[in-house]
Scaffold this motif. Structure first.
Motif, mmCIF file in Angstrom:
data_model
loop_
_atom_site.group_PDB
_atom_site.id
_atom_site.type_symbol
_atom_site.label_atom_id
_atom_site.label_comp_id
_atom_site.label_asym_id
_atom_site.label_seq_id
_atom_site.Cartn_x
_atom_site.Cartn_y
_atom_site.Cartn_z
ATOM 1 N N VAL A 138 0.834 -1.208 0.000
ATOM 2 C CA VAL A 138 0.000 0.000 0.000
ATOM 3 C C VAL A 138 0.866 1.255 0.000
ATOM 4 O O VAL A 138 0.577 2.220 -0.716
ATOM 5 C CB VAL A 138 -0.990 -0.007 1.182
ATOM 6 C CG1 VAL A 138 -1.707 1.328 1.316
ATOM 7 C CG2 VAL A 138 -2.006 -1.134 1.015
ATOM 8 N N ASP A 139 1.953 1.254 0.754
ATOM 9 C CA ASP A 139 2.851 2.412 0.774
ATOM 10 C C ASP A 139 3.478 2.658 -0.594
ATOM 11 O O ASP A 139 3.623 3.806 -1.026
ATOM 12 C CB ASP A 139 3.942 2.245 1.831
ATOM 13 C CG ASP A 139 3.391 2.333 3.243
ATOM 14 O OD1 ASP A 139 2.361 3.001 3.444
ATOM 15 O OD2 ASP A 139 3.984 1.715 4.153
ATOM 16 N N ALA A 140 3.830 1.585 -1.293
ATOM 17 C CA ALA A 140 4.402 1.723 -2.642
ATOM 18 C C ALA A 140 3.362 2.302 -3.600
ATOM 19 O O ALA A 140 3.683 3.147 -4.440
ATOM 20 C CB ALA A 140 4.910 0.380 -3.148
ATOM 21 N N ALA A 141 2.123 1.872 -3.476
ATOM 22 C CA ALA A 141 1.054 2.418 -4.316
ATOM 23 C C ALA A 141 0.801 3.888 -3.973
ATOM 24 O O ALA A 141 0.640 4.729 -4.865
ATOM 25 C CB ALA A 141 -0.219 1.602 -4.159
ATOM 26 N N ALA A 142 0.792 4.214 -2.687
ATOM 27 C CA ALA A 142 0.563 5.600 -2.254
ATOM 28 C C ALA A 142 1.664 6.526 -2.767
ATOM 29 O O ALA A 142 1.411 7.697 -3.062
ATOM 30 C CB ALA A 142 0.470 5.668 -0.732
ATOM 31 N N ALA A 143 2.879 6.004 -2.908
ATOM 32 C CA ALA A 143 4.015 6.824 -3.356
ATOM 33 C C ALA A 143 3.877 7.281 -4.806
ATOM 34 O O ALA A 143 4.510 8.262 -5.198
ATOM 35 C CB ALA A 143 5.321 6.044 -3.173
ATOM 36 N N MET A 151 -5.345 3.030 -13.464
ATOM 37 C CA MET A 151 -5.113 1.840 -12.660
ATOM 38 C C MET A 151 -5.662 0.608 -13.366
ATOM 39 O O MET A 151 -6.788 0.613 -13.839
ATOM 40 C CB MET A 151 -5.820 2.040 -11.311
ATOM 41 C CG MET A 151 -5.586 0.986 -10.290
ATOM 42 S SD MET A 151 -6.083 1.596 -8.647
ATOM 43 C CE MET A 151 -7.601 0.742 -8.409
ATOM 44 N N THR A 152 -4.840 -0.429 -13.446
ATOM 45 C CA THR A 152 -5.287 -1.736 -13.903
ATOM 46 C C THR A 152 -5.148 -2.669 -12.712
ATOM 47 O O THR A 152 -4.060 -2.781 -12.131
ATOM 48 C CB THR A 152 -4.436 -2.243 -15.081
ATOM 49 O OG1 THR A 152 -4.522 -1.297 -16.145
ATOM 50 C CG2 THR A 152 -4.928 -3.591 -15.565
ATOM 51 N N THR A 167 3.365 2.078 -12.716
ATOM 52 C CA THR A 167 4.162 1.338 -11.751
ATOM 53 C C THR A 167 3.476 0.013 -11.453
ATOM 54 O O THR A 167 2.330 -0.001 -11.001
ATOM 55 C CB THR A 167 4.352 2.138 -10.442
ATOM 56 O OG1 THR A 167 5.006 3.367 -10.746
ATOM 57 C CG2 THR A 167 5.166 1.358 -9.428
ATOM 58 N N ALA A 168 4.165 -1.081 -11.718
ATOM 59 C CA ALA A 168 3.600 -2.417 -11.502
ATOM 60 C C ALA A 168 3.919 -2.896 -10.084
ATOM 61 O O ALA A 168 5.076 -2.864 -9.658
ATOM 62 C CB ALA A 168 4.153 -3.392 -12.530
ATOM 63 N N LEU A 169 2.881 -3.337 -9.393
ATOM 64 C CA LEU A 169 3.006 -3.847 -8.024
ATOM 65 C C LEU A 169 2.185 -5.117 -7.907
ATOM 66 O O LEU A 169 1.205 -5.293 -8.632
ATOM 67 C CB LEU A 169 2.475 -2.816 -7.019
ATOM 68 C CG LEU A 169 3.082 -1.419 -7.058
ATOM 69 C CD1 LEU A 169 2.212 -0.438 -6.296
ATOM 70 C CD2 LEU A 169 4.476 -1.462 -6.462
ATOM 71 N N SER A 170 2.541 -5.972 -6.973
ATOM 72 C CA SER A 170 1.712 -7.145 -6.723
ATOM 73 C C SER A 170 1.774 -7.508 -5.244
ATOM 74 O O SER A 170 2.738 -7.186 -4.547
ATOM 75 C CB SER A 170 2.134 -8.335 -7.581
ATOM 76 O OG SER A 170 3.397 -8.799 -7.197
ATOM 77 N N SER A 171 0.726 -8.167 -4.802
ATOM 78 C CA SER A 171 0.639 -8.582 -3.405
ATOM 79 C C SER A 171 -0.400 -9.678 -3.283
ATOM 80 O O SER A 171 -1.391 -9.683 -4.004
ATOM 81 C CB SER A 171 0.224 -7.408 -2.518
ATOM 82 O OG SER A 171 -0.045 -7.857 -1.196
ATOM 83 N N ALA A 172 -0.186 -10.567 -2.350
ATOM 84 C CA ALA A 172 -1.246 -11.488 -1.986
ATOM 85 C C ALA A 172 -2.283 -10.694 -1.203
ATOM 86 O O ALA A 172 -1.957 -9.695 -0.557
ATOM 87 C CB ALA A 172 -0.687 -12.614 -1.118
ATOM 88 N N VAL A 173 -3.523 -11.117 -1.298
ATOM 89 C CA VAL A 173 -4.590 -10.555 -0.460
ATOM 90 C C VAL A 173 -4.816 -11.588 0.640
ATOM 91 O O VAL A 173 -5.298 -12.681 0.376
ATOM 92 C CB VAL A 173 -5.876 -10.301 -1.259
ATOM 93 C CG1 VAL A 173 -6.957 -9.723 -0.354
ATOM 94 C CG2 VAL A 173 -5.601 -9.364 -2.446
#
Length: 179
Positions: A138-143, A151-152, A167-173
């Protein structure tokens, strides 16, 4: 003079393969002056991950009558109560009595969010689900937030793939119960 909310626009391509939800959205998200970017990103992600007919953002961060995000049926009844951050047990109790389903999305350590609810009176507590993201996501997305955002968002097998402003990011939910 009080400073008003800042409006952020999100043009979203949503592909939630886990739920079979595919849609293009344009969201206008008001960020209250006391709201952090991380909270607003989490609120926007919660909206997308819970997207369904009748979904809307709540009245605002200071509202005690509505959560951050909610889903209403055609009669106006709240069917899904979606909190963001670290709501107190009284809000969860109130929301779970009004809605068929309640979810909490947090950008914080879920264990620290859930701990204060232990031993508190929360209606239907065993049905409440808490969702969190990987550390730093979330911090990386907020940056990389801007006033106008593209947003995709793709979800498959509880893995979230996000492209926010290039900016490509990924995370488990991660899903957690509270009891």
């Amino acid at each position: 003079m009080a400073i008003g909310a800042m409006i952020h626009t999100f043009t979203v391509q949503l592909a939630d393969m886990d739920r079979g939800v595919y849609d293009d959205l344009t969201l206008r998200v008001a960020r209250h002056p006391s709201e952090t970017d991380a909270y607003m990103v989490t609120r926007t992600l919660a909206y997308c991950l819970e997207y369904a007919e009748g979904i809307t953002f709540g009245a605002g961060i200071s509202s005690t009558e509505e959560p951050a995000v909610l889903v209403r049926d055609l009669t106006g009844k709240i069917t899904v109560w979606i909190e963001v951050g670290a709501p107190d047990s009284d809000r969860l109790h109130y929301g779970s009595k009004l809605a068929d389903r309640i979810a909490v999305y947090t950008h914080r350590d879920p264990a620290k969010v859930i701990a204060p609810w232990a031993g508190k009176r929360i209606h239907n507590a065993e049905a409440i689900r808490v969702f969190s993201f990987g550390p730093g996501f979330v911090d990386a997305a907020a940056a990389v937030l801007e006033r106008r955002n593209t947003m995709t968002l793709t979800v498959t097998e509880q893995q979230l793939y996000l492209d926010l402003n290039g900016t490509a990011l990924s995370s488990a939910v991660h899903e957690h119960g509270i009891v």
